[in-house]
Write a protein that holds these residues in place. Structure first.
Motif, PDB file in Angstrom:
ATOM      1  N   ALA A 134      71.374  58.467  75.210  1.00 54.34           N
ATOM      2  CA  ALA A 134      70.145  58.401  74.419  1.00 54.34           C
ATOM      3  C   ALA A 134      69.684  56.976  74.131  1.00 54.34           C
ATOM      4  O   ALA A 134      68.489  56.669  74.225  1.00 54.34           O
ATOM      5  N   TRP A 169      76.672  61.766  68.679  1.00 56.16           N
ATOM      6  CA  TRP A 169      76.927  63.084  69.253  1.00 56.16           C
ATOM      7  C   TRP A 169      78.358  63.555  69.089  1.00 56.16           C
ATOM      8  O   TRP A 169      78.622  64.760  69.073  1.00 56.16           O
ATOM      9  N   SER A 180      69.842  58.467  81.855  1.00 52.36           N
ATOM     10  CA  SER A 180      69.217  59.672  81.320  1.00 52.36           C
ATOM     11  C   SER A 180      68.637  60.524  82.444  1.00 52.36           C
ATOM     12  O   SER A 180      68.341  60.018  83.528  1.00 52.36           O
ATOM     13  N   TRP A 190      66.542  63.461  72.185  1.00 48.78           N
ATOM     14  CA  TRP A 190      67.732  62.685  72.512  1.00 48.78           C
ATOM     15  C   TRP A 190      68.132  61.837  71.307  1.00 48.78           C
ATOM     16  O   TRP A 190      69.307  61.583  71.084  1.00 48.78           O
ATOM     17  N   ARG A 217      71.852  61.970  69.792  1.00 53.22           N
ATOM     18  CA  ARG A 217      72.343  63.288  70.183  1.00 53.22           C
ATOM     19  C   ARG A 217      73.029  63.304  71.544  1.00 53.22           C
ATOM     20  O   ARG A 217      73.732  64.268  71.861  1.00 53.22           O
ATOM     21  N   GLU A 218      72.806  62.283  72.375  1.00 57.90           N
ATOM     22  CA  GLU A 218      73.333  62.284  73.731  1.00 57.90           C
ATOM     23  C   GLU A 218      73.967  60.930  74.054  1.00 57.90           C
ATOM     24  O   GLU A 218      73.503  59.891  73.560  1.00 57.90           O
TER      25      GLU A 218
END
Length: 435
Positions: free
Chosen positions: A61, A40, A121, A82, A57-58
């Motif tokens: 994730a 990310w 999360s 994610w 992406r996170e």
């Protein structure tokens, strides 16, 4: 750890550094060789010779994806975007399975401890059918969950007749369209369906087999629990001009009345029945078949050494795709059919045909991805892309089979409407009956 030292970005934050350490432990020497990674924050480990890149992406994730239960969480993380895969998704699934499978218990414990250092999360809910498993109400809700997306969405990856089951890749067959038509004829050929015969399709989908049977001169009835399938099948029957000898009803198989049929098929329906109700399912088919008639059951079987099969509950399939889906071993299906009174006459495993069918669907979905997203939303497209890709790998690796089982209901004198050899199956296909 050599791959981490080759990061394109030297500005990785602490969480990103932890994430890269987790990926190095998980993928080992494959990281940077066969597995590329992009985080990310822009950190990246390229793999110029690899077939896919894992995109994280996170910051949370990896924790969301790789803490147990692994039958659910990687798929959930993919659906929620994610994590993502650019490149060959089937190869990515296989690589992940292989890498996790070779980790020792000690390494898995270390991996879990590292994952717990990442942020947690957000909670994600999922819609599930209510009520007792395989009650009529819950079965109807489960079918709606799976099938009641827009019909146009299914057209983005199925053939023009919307045949949603394993195709038959006969010699000389090169296209999905032709392979699905070959499957419809193969089923009806095995049933030795003659003009004027009565035919029942249990779980008829969007009506392709009912229409094919009617075009060959049979009087055909299809039943389904999906309202959208029922509506589309009725439209297709009317458009084909076959309403005088084909019809579809919105009906549970357990509510079939006293009508008897010369031939019955069930294509991709048995997976929804549930192992506790298999005997009832075969009892209904037996009761609905005339003495001397034939029943073809086409369904996925679980090819597990312990014979326990797969039951979709709190895993990815159960949560996102097929609530209450149940794959049993082939011998379990055959035993229940025999207990209902059927005689087993033929069994054929078409698992390689299903792997090829699924890969054709994957190619179609890739070619029409934006249309699929526009029709059903990105989340649905990602669910189906992952589900179909994982299924293709399952069939290709032999974890699942596709059994076409032909059963006879003998007359009191022991006779049934079936030749003594299979020779008739390989003669010229019957033509459609002229109107």
């Amino acid at each position: 750890m050599a791959a981490i030292n080759r990061m394109q970005s030297l500005n990785a934050d602490r969480t990103a550094t932890r994430a890269l350490g987790i990926l190095a432990l998980l993928f080992g020497e494959e990281l940077g060789r066969n597995v590329g990674v992009r985080l990310w924050d822009g950190s990246a480990i390229p793999a110029p010779g690899g077939r896919f890149e894992l995109i994280v992406r996170e910051p949370f994730a990896l924790r969301a994806a790789f803490l147990p239960p692994l039958a659910l969480n990687p798929g959930r993380a993919f659906v929620e975007r994610w994590i993502d895969i650019e490149g060959d998704l089937e190869t990515a699934i296989g690589t992940l399975e292989r890498c996790v499978g070779r980790l020792s218990k000690a390494t898995l414990a270390r991996l879990a401890a590292m994952l717990l250092l990442l942020p947690a999360s957000p909670k994600v809910g999922d819609r599930q059918p209510a009520g007792e498993a395989h009650s009529k109400g819950r079965d109807a809700a489960a079918i709606s969950f799976h099938y009641d997306l827009p019909v146009a969405f299914y057209r983005t990856f199925l053939d023009s007749e919307l045949v949603y089951s394993c195709a038959y890749w006969d010699d000389g067959v090169a296209t999905l369209e032709d392979a699905q038509r070959a499957k419809l004829d193969y089923v009806l050929d095995k049933l030795r369906l003659a003009p004027g015969a009565s035919f029942l399709d249990i779980g008829c989908g969007w009506g392709s087999l009912v229409i094919r049977a009617a075009r060959r001169g049979a009087r055909a009835l299809g039943i389904t629990l999906s309202r959208r399938q029922y509506e589309e099948a009725g439209r297709a029957i009317a458009a084909a001009g076959l309403a005088d000898r084909a019809r579809v009803e919105l009906l549970d198989y357990r509510d079939l009345g006293s009508e008897e049929f010369d031939a019955i098929a069930s294509i991709g329906m048995v997976e929804h029945v549930g192992r506790e109700r298999l005997r009832e399912y075969f009892d209904v088919a037996y009761r609905s078949l005339r003495p001397g008639g034939l029943f073809l059951n086409h369904g996925i079987s679980a090819q597990t050494r312990d014979g326990r099969g797969f039951r979709a509950t709190r895993d990815f399939i159960g949560r996102y795709v097929f609530p209450d889906g149940d794959l049993v071993a082939l011998d379990t299906m055959l035993r229940n059919a025999e207990a209902a009174g059927f005689e087993v006459r033929d069994v054929e495993n078409l698992r390689e045909h299903y792997a090829r069918t699924l890969r054709a669907w994957i190619a179609n979905l890739a070619a029409n991805r934006q249309t699929a997203i526009d029709l059903a939303g990105e989340r649905a497209e990602r669910v189906w892309r992952l589900y179909v890709t994982g299924s293709a790998r399952g069939f290709a690796r032999g974890r699942m089979g596709l059994a076409q089982s032909l059963f006879a209901k003998p007359r009191p004198d022991g006779k049934s409407r079936i030749p003594s050899t299979r020779r008739d199956l390989y003669r010229t296909r019957p033509t459609e009956v002229s109107r």
